[in-house]
Enzyme design. Structure first.
Site, PDB file in Angstrom:
ATOM      1  CG  ASP A 191      25.812  46.713  27.415  1.00  0.00           C
ATOM      2  OD1 ASP A 191      27.189  46.428  27.687  1.00  0.00           O
ATOM      3  OD2 ASP A 191      24.872  47.122  28.369  1.00  0.00           O
ATOM      4  CB  ALA A 229      25.695  40.700  29.363  1.00  0.00           C
ATOM      5  CE1 TYR A 248      29.540  38.778  39.502  1.00  0.00           C
ATOM      6  CE2 TYR A 248      31.537  38.293  41.272  1.00  0.00           C
ATOM      7  CZ  TYR A 248      30.588  38.551  40.005  1.00  0.00           C
ATOM      8  OH  TYR A 248      31.909  38.643  39.017  1.00  0.00           O
ATOM      9  CG  ASN A 284      40.707  41.954  43.156  1.00  0.00           C
ATOM     10  OD1 ASN A 284      40.919  40.693  43.238  1.00  0.00           O
ATOM     11  ND2 ASN A 284      40.101  42.861  43.775  1.00  0.00           N
ATOM     12  CG  LEU A 321      41.888  49.714  47.210  1.00  0.00           C
ATOM     13  CD1 LEU A 321      41.142  50.256  48.409  1.00  0.00           C
ATOM     14  CD2 LEU A 321      42.890  48.504  47.339  1.00  0.00           C
ATOM     15  CB  ILE A 325      42.266  50.533  55.323  1.00  0.00           C
ATOM     16  CG1 ILE A 325      43.191  51.657  54.352  1.00  0.00           C
ATOM     17  CG2 ILE A 325      43.058  49.410  55.324  1.00  0.00           C
ATOM     18  CD1 ILE A 325      44.703  51.838  55.016  1.00  0.00           C
ATOM     19  NE  ARG A 383      40.509  40.627  47.873  1.00  0.00           N
ATOM     20  CZ  ARG A 383      40.699  40.257  49.109  1.00  0.00           C
ATOM     21  NH1 ARG A 383      41.954  39.613  49.357  1.00  0.00           N
ATOM     22  NH2 ARG A 383      39.631  40.261  49.821  1.00  0.00           N
ATOM     23  NE  ARG A 437      34.587  44.559  50.774  1.00  0.00           N
ATOM     24  CZ  ARG A 437      34.911  44.817  49.488  1.00  0.00           C
ATOM     25  NH1 ARG A 437      34.482  45.944  48.776  1.00  0.00           N
ATOM     26  NH2 ARG A 437      35.834  44.161  48.921  1.00  0.00           N
TER      27      ARG A 437
HETATM   28  N1  UDP Z   1      38.981  47.813  50.068  1.00  0.00           N
HETATM   29  C1  UDP Z   1      39.189  48.670  51.259  1.00  0.00           C
HETATM   30  N2  UDP Z   1      38.469  49.801  51.107  1.00  0.00           N
HETATM   31  C2  UDP Z   1      37.624  50.171  50.041  1.00  0.00           C
HETATM   32  C3  UDP Z   1      37.329  49.539  49.062  1.00  0.00           C
HETATM   33  C4  UDP Z   1      37.993  48.054  49.131  1.00  0.00           C
HETATM   34  O1  UDP Z   1      39.953  48.631  51.856  1.00  0.00           O
HETATM   35  O2  UDP Z   1      37.049  51.341  50.264  1.00  0.00           O
HETATM   36  C5  UDP Z   1      39.651  46.519  50.388  1.00  0.00           C
HETATM   37  C6  UDP Z   1      38.758  45.507  50.224  1.00  0.00           C
HETATM   38  O3  UDP Z   1      38.389  45.119  51.718  1.00  0.00           O
HETATM   39  C7  UDP Z   1      39.588  44.253  49.572  1.00  0.00           C
HETATM   40  C8  UDP Z   1      40.412  45.053  48.469  1.00  0.00           C
HETATM   41  O4  UDP Z   1      40.392  46.509  48.950  1.00  0.00           O
HETATM   42  O5  UDP Z   1      40.417  43.679  50.378  1.00  0.00           O
HETATM   43  C9  UDP Z   1      39.640  45.205  47.277  1.00  0.00           C
HETATM   44  O6  UDP Z   1      38.402  45.281  46.951  1.00  0.00           O
HETATM   45  P1  UDP Z   1      37.767  45.573  45.738  1.00  0.00           P
HETATM   46  O7  UDP Z   1      36.105  45.885  46.131  1.00  0.00           O
HETATM   47  O8  UDP Z   1      38.330  46.401  44.939  1.00  0.00           O
HETATM   48  O9  UDP Z   1      37.615  44.086  45.191  1.00  0.00           O
HETATM   49  P2  UDP Z   1      37.303  42.723  45.561  1.00  0.00           P
HETATM   50  O10 UDP Z   1      38.322  41.979  46.031  1.00  0.00           O
HETATM   51  O11 UDP Z   1      36.146  42.770  46.562  1.00  0.00           O
HETATM   52  O12 UDP Z   1      36.918  42.073  44.352  1.00  0.00           O
END
Ligand code: UDP
Length: 324
Positions: free
Chosen positions: A31, A74, A141, A170, A190, A207, A221, A282
């Site tokens: 790592d 990694a 990514y 997730n 989240l 949210i 998710r 987002r």
């Molecule tokens: N999310 C949210 N508020 C936050 C972070 C994430 O509402 O502060 C939502 C995000 O829009 C997604 C879900 O939670 O629908 C999971 O997000 P996370 O970043 O954990 O994982 P991702 O699905 O992006 O890999």
């Protein structure tokens, strides 16, 4: 079997290393500690600080050690950062992996397990998502992970390197014994953010949108416990040893939970009030991502064991008392 784990000081990698130790597998970790934590690697494990971008050091190490298989965690894994700085992601993830694969071929390693992501599907046409869903990444990514899957395919054709690519949904939760857990800085995910709110480290959780086409309007998710992921890697290693056939598997529970459900479950599990506020969507968030995990169940004999409450309670225990 001698197994090399790259990124073994990271979140998912460190849980896998602990899993292998319990199975008495001989494991070594490399790592670069750019984002991992040395404390996450158990003392019983040989650790070397090696960067995959340093090809000479990497291939020198591999030729000296004679590994049977590599489990390759990694990588950089922040979607937002990858949009702002794609060069970082293509260099670190793609070039780093290419160096690893070149060194593996050079030193006679024939098996590799690769950490991929459900984000290779982009905005899926069908949910639950099977491995046959077309891949259409919508950020660098995800694109970097898909490029590596393609390199793996081409290396198999050219050099006979066998692989299993695991597309995680997730990843969440922590080691039930509290030795390792999720520690990202900054933390974009989240569940850790919700738990930091429960612990009073944040005022509230935002949210990201409640106008999605889902029952409560918030995104859904498929949250899968890291130890269930660890187990799938172990089964994938055994699968490659027995079958020598490259495969791609989705790893999720097959069950989706909305952002609101996560907050409500976390309030119940922790017994704390968790304030939330609706804010805008987002960019790049699909409404629903849930795995069709039937292939991993059938071919690997994998069965996820942890429920959402377990995911949240193990994560909560970790965040209350993180070791690093
Ligand atoms: N999310 C949210 N508020 C936050 C972070 C994430 O509402 O502060 C939502 C995000 O829009 C997604 C879900 O939670 O629908 C999971 O997000 P996370 O970043 O954990 O994982 P991702 O699905 O992006 O890999």
């Amino acid at each position: 079997m001698n197994v090399l784990v790259t990124g073994g000081a990271g979140y998912i990698g460190s849980h896998f290393v602990k899993f292998l130790l319990k199975k008495n597998v001989n494991v070594s970790v490399i790592d670069n500690l750019g984002r991992g934590h040395a404390e996450a690697v158990p003392d019983a494990v040989e650790f070397n600080k090696i960067d995959l971008l340093d090809f000479n050091r990497l291939s020198g190490y591999l030729s000296h050690k004679r590994f049977d298989a590599v489990v390759h965690f990694a990588a950089f894994a922040y979607v937002g950062e990858s949009v702002e700085n794609p060069a970082l992601y293509y260099t670190n993830n793609v070039v780093g992996s290419l160096n690893l694969l070149k060194a593996a071929v050079k030193t006679g390693i024939k098996k590799i397990i690769f950490s991929s992501t459900c984000s290779v599907y982009g905005n899926p046409l069908e949910v639950p998502i099977s491995e046959d869903e077309p891949t259409k990444p919508i950020n660098p990514y995800a694109e970097s992970k898909l490029v590596i899957e393609k390199i793996l395919r081409d290396f198999e054709t050219a050099y006979g390197l066998k692989y299993v690519a695991l597309r995680y949904f997730n990843a969440a939760g922590a080691d039930p014994e509290g030795d390792t857990g999720e520690s990202h800085d900054p933390e974009p995910h989240l569940i850790p953010l919700v738990l930091q709110t429960a612990l009073g480290k944040r005022d509230k959780i935002y949210i990201f949108g409640d106008d999605y086409d889902t029952p409560d309007g918030t995104c859904i998710r498929d949250y899968i416990h890291v130890n269930d992921l660890a187990k799938a890697h172990y089964l994938a290693l055994n699968y490659l040893s027995e079958n020598k056939k490259s495969e791609i598997f989705n790893l999720g529970t097959g069950k989706g939970n909305s952002v609101k459900e996560i907050i409500d479950t976390a309030a119940k599990v922790t017994g704390k009030e968790i304030k939330s506020e609706i804010t805008g969507r987002r960019p790049g968030d699909p409404a629903v991502l849930v795995a069709d995990n039937s292939k991993a169940k059938k071919v690997l004999g994998w069965q996820p064991e942890f429920h959402l409450e377990d995911i949240i309670s193990t994560a909560y225990n970790w965040h209350r008392n993180p070791k690093f």
